[in-house]
Design a protein around this motif. Structure first.
Motif, PDB file in Angstrom:
ATOM      1  N   UNK A 237      39.438  44.153  48.682  1.00  0.00           N
ATOM      2  CA  UNK A 237      39.829  45.036  47.578  1.00  0.00           C
ATOM      3  C   UNK A 237      40.856  46.067  48.028  1.00  0.00           C
ATOM      4  N   UNK A 238      40.677  46.614  49.226  1.00  0.00           N
ATOM      5  CA  UNK A 238      41.623  47.614  49.727  1.00  0.00           C
ATOM      6  C   UNK A 238      43.004  47.002  49.941  1.00  0.00           C
ATOM      7  N   UNK A 239      43.056  45.765  50.429  1.00  0.00           N
ATOM      8  CA  UNK A 239      44.347  45.099  50.600  1.00  0.00           C
ATOM      9  C   UNK A 239      45.035  44.895  49.248  1.00  0.00           C
ATOM     10  N   UNK A 240      44.271  44.470  48.243  1.00  0.00           N
ATOM     11  CA  UNK A 240      44.848  44.276  46.909  1.00  0.00           C
ATOM     12  C   UNK A 240      45.341  45.593  46.330  1.00  0.00           C
ATOM     13  N   UNK A 241      44.564  46.664  46.546  1.00  0.00           N
ATOM     14  CA  UNK A 241      45.002  47.978  46.095  1.00  0.00           C
ATOM     15  C   UNK A 241      46.335  48.374  46.721  1.00  0.00           C
ATOM     16  N   UNK A 242      46.458  48.157  48.041  1.00  0.00           N
ATOM     17  CA  UNK A 242      47.672  48.547  48.744  1.00  0.00           C
ATOM     18  C   UNK A 242      48.875  47.746  48.257  1.00  0.00           C
ATOM     19  N   UNK A 243      48.673  46.473  47.963  1.00  0.00           N
ATOM     20  CA  UNK A 243      49.765  45.658  47.426  1.00  0.00           C
ATOM     21  C   UNK A 243      50.308  46.280  46.138  1.00  0.00           C
ATOM     22  N   UNK A 244      49.402  46.645  45.250  1.00  0.00           N
ATOM     23  CA  UNK A 244      49.826  47.216  43.973  1.00  0.00           C
ATOM     24  C   UNK A 244      50.396  48.615  44.141  1.00  0.00           C
ATOM     25  N   UNK A 245      49.830  49.386  45.062  1.00  0.00           N
ATOM     26  CA  UNK A 245      50.348  50.738  45.287  1.00  0.00           C
ATOM     27  C   UNK A 245      51.779  50.708  45.812  1.00  0.00           C
ATOM     28  N   UNK A 246      52.066  49.759  46.705  1.00  0.00           N
ATOM     29  CA  UNK A 246      53.419  49.707  47.260  1.00  0.00           C
ATOM     30  C   UNK A 246      54.415  49.247  46.212  1.00  0.00           C
ATOM     31  N   UNK A 247      53.958  48.454  45.224  1.00  0.00           N
ATOM     32  CA  UNK A 247      54.839  48.120  44.096  1.00  0.00           C
ATOM     33  C   UNK A 247      55.290  49.404  43.405  1.00  0.00           C
ATOM     34  N   UNK A 248      54.333  50.330  43.214  1.00  0.00           N
ATOM     35  CA  UNK A 248      54.681  51.597  42.580  1.00  0.00           C
ATOM     36  C   UNK A 248      55.596  52.449  43.427  1.00  0.00           C
ATOM     37  N   UNK A 249      55.344  52.507  44.734  1.00  0.00           N
ATOM     38  CA  UNK A 249      56.143  53.366  45.610  1.00  0.00           C
ATOM     39  C   UNK A 249      57.558  52.819  45.777  1.00  0.00           C
ATOM     40  N   UNK A 250      57.680  51.521  46.061  1.00  0.00           N
ATOM     41  CA  UNK A 250      59.010  50.923  46.230  1.00  0.00           C
ATOM     42  C   UNK A 250      59.769  50.934  44.912  1.00  0.00           C
ATOM     43  N   UNK A 251      59.054  50.691  43.818  1.00  0.00           N
ATOM     44  CA  UNK A 251      59.711  50.758  42.516  1.00  0.00           C
ATOM     45  C   UNK A 251      60.288  52.134  42.234  1.00  0.00           C
ATOM     46  N   UNK A 252      59.593  53.170  42.673  1.00  0.00           N
ATOM     47  CA  UNK A 252      60.109  54.527  42.497  1.00  0.00           C
ATOM     48  C   UNK A 252      61.349  54.753  43.351  1.00  0.00           C
ATOM     49  N   UNK A 253      61.349  54.250  44.581  1.00  0.00           N
ATOM     50  CA  UNK A 253      62.533  54.355  45.432  1.00  0.00           C
ATOM     51  C   UNK A 253      63.737  53.691  44.774  1.00  0.00           C
ATOM     52  N   UNK A 254      63.527  52.482  44.231  1.00  0.00           N
ATOM     53  CA  UNK A 254      64.622  51.767  43.600  1.00  0.00           C
ATOM     54  C   UNK A 254      65.102  52.497  42.341  1.00  0.00           C
ATOM     55  N   UNK A 255      64.160  53.100  41.622  1.00  0.00           N
ATOM     56  CA  UNK A 255      64.533  53.889  40.446  1.00  0.00           C
ATOM     57  C   UNK A 255      65.467  55.034  40.838  1.00  0.00           C
ATOM     58  N   UNK A 256      65.140  55.716  41.927  1.00  0.00           N
ATOM     59  CA  UNK A 256      65.962  56.844  42.364  1.00  0.00           C
ATOM     60  C   UNK A 256      67.358  56.378  42.770  1.00  0.00           C
TER      61      UNK A 256
END
Length: 425
Positions: A237-256
């Motif tokens: 579960x923690x691995x799946x959480x991290x996968x989704x969290x990094x989608x949010x973080x990298x997506x924010x970087x690309x947005x900027x």
């Protein structure tokens, strides 16, 4: 309030290992910025830029568990040096690539990513060997917090070089820093005397013995074989959480990056990315100093809410006179990022078998790499099709799903026993 940090940095070698591991990872936040500017300059497409940037992280994801097992068995210093040399060579080749061969950037990025620095998984696996009790919680918070310094200074340096000399030079600068960090981290590992195989802690060995005794015939049939850490009820579960969290973080970087690039003002990347990272830095410092176990669920939902607050300020929903007006909201959005990552890493360190922690953090690197590989083309395609706000909305959705998964991870942790080291009779 700061007693955790004072005790922590009094532990021998902790400060040296942390500092050199951070330099070895310095290129990571800036790499996406440099690659995005370079590929958009070649092709004019954020989607393709996202594919190339995602290929780097996908390459790292493919070998995360393998490199973790290699580090657990010893020779982590040699592993760091080899990866640093090959990765630096790949960045230099990409920086010197002719624009007419832009279509070869994806396989080159994928091959280079296979040798991305393993410093993060190696050093995170070391913290339980060097620290105990409150110090262990503090070191994960300190690492997640100081890592935010990379997200402050790496984008500043990268965007500054892009604005002054171009994207190619920014990749060359990152390549030099990656090599220097790898050499320094390998030497720090040798000085600390932690390059050998990971020891089996008594508690973990006892858990393995108990599990083997209960295994009966099934245990004898599977003697000597290891279960995948992905099958662990909490770690999975923690691995799946991290996968989704990094989608949010990298997506924010690309947005900027997209926001600044559409305004033809790359210097905005320096400000916006740094403010977001500064919020995370402040949140991480405070969370690491506070005593008591972290609340993973609360931190996950706070991260989701923070990024959701940014949405109304993004084009095409709103066209601000300057993106700088959104900096207070970006600061608030970052406050929960480092505390959430620290809580996740702490739970992985506590849940993984003692002689397989580097492998566990290798799976974490794989999950994050896959998430980043998904985030690049996903957010890039949505930005191309629906504007900056459209790409950011998808990243908020990913963070929301990760927050829901955190509820199940917390509930299962109390009932789940540690994964046995080996299923032996």
């Amino acid at each position: 309030m700061w007693s955790n940090y004072r005790r922590l940095f009094a532990v021998p070698h902790v400060l040296s290992l942390l500092s050199w591991s951070l330099l070895a990872r310095f290129y990571m936040p800036g790499q996406m910025i440099a690659v995005t500017f370079l590929v958009v300059e070649w092709t004019g497409s954020y989607t393709y830029a996202g594919v190339v940037a995602g290929a780097f992280t996908l390459g790292m994801a493919l070998v995360g568990p393998l490199r973790g097992r290699m580090a657990d068995r010893g020779g982590s210093d040699r592993l760091v040096l080899v990866c640093g040399a090959v990765f630096t060579t790949g960045l230099v080749v990409l920086a010197l690539f002719p624009a007419s061969l832009w279509w070869l950037a994806v396989p080159l990025a994928l091959g280079t990513g296979l040798f991305g620095s393993p410093a993060n998984q190696i050093v995170r696996a070391l913290w339980p060997r060097l620290t105990r009790g409150p110090e262990r919680q503090a070191i994960y918070a300190a690492e997640a917090t100081t890592q935010e310094l990379l997200f402050v200074f790496s984008p500043i340096l990268t965007a500054g070089v892009v604005a002054s000399w171009g994207a190619r030079w920014s990749l060359l600068v990152l390549a030099v820093l990656a090599l220097a960090g790898s050499i320094g981290f390998a030497l720090a590992l040798r000085r600390a005397g932690v390059t050998g195989p990971a020891p089996v802690e008594p508690a973990a060995a006892a858990a393995g013995d108990a599990s083997g005794a209960a295994g009966g015939a099934a245990g004898r049939a599977g003697a000597g074989r290891r279960r995948s850490l992905v099958l662990h009820p909490v770690l999975g579960l923690l691995f799946a959480m991290c996968l989704l969290m990094i989608v949010g973080i990298i997506g924010t970087d690309l947005m900027i990056v997209a926001w600044a690039n559409e305004l033809d003002a790359p210097e905005y990347v320096m400000v916006l990315a740094s403010v977001w990272a500064l919020g995370s830095l402040v949140g991480g410092m405070v969370s690491g100093a506070v005593k008591g176990p972290p609340n993973l669920v609360r931190r996950c939902f706070a991260t989701t809410l923070g990024l959701a607050l940014v949405l109304p300020f993004l084009p095409p929903i709103t066209h601000l006179p300057t993106p700088l007006l959104a900096t207070p909201v970006l600061f608030l959005a970052g406050l929960a990022v480092a505390p959430t990552l620290a809580a996740v890493m702490g739970r992985i360190g506590d849940s993984a078998p003692s002689d397989r922690r580097a492998e566990a953090f290798g799976w974490l690197a794989t999950a994050m790499g896959v998430g980043a590989a998904i985030a690049g083309p996903l957010a890039g395609g949505l930005i191309d099709g629906f504007g900056i706000a459209g790409g950011t909305a998808a990243t908020v959705g990913a963070l929301l799903v990760a927050s829901v998964l955190s509820l199940f991870a917390v509930r299962r942790r109390a009932a789940a026993s540690p994964l046995p080291e080996r299923t032996v009779s």
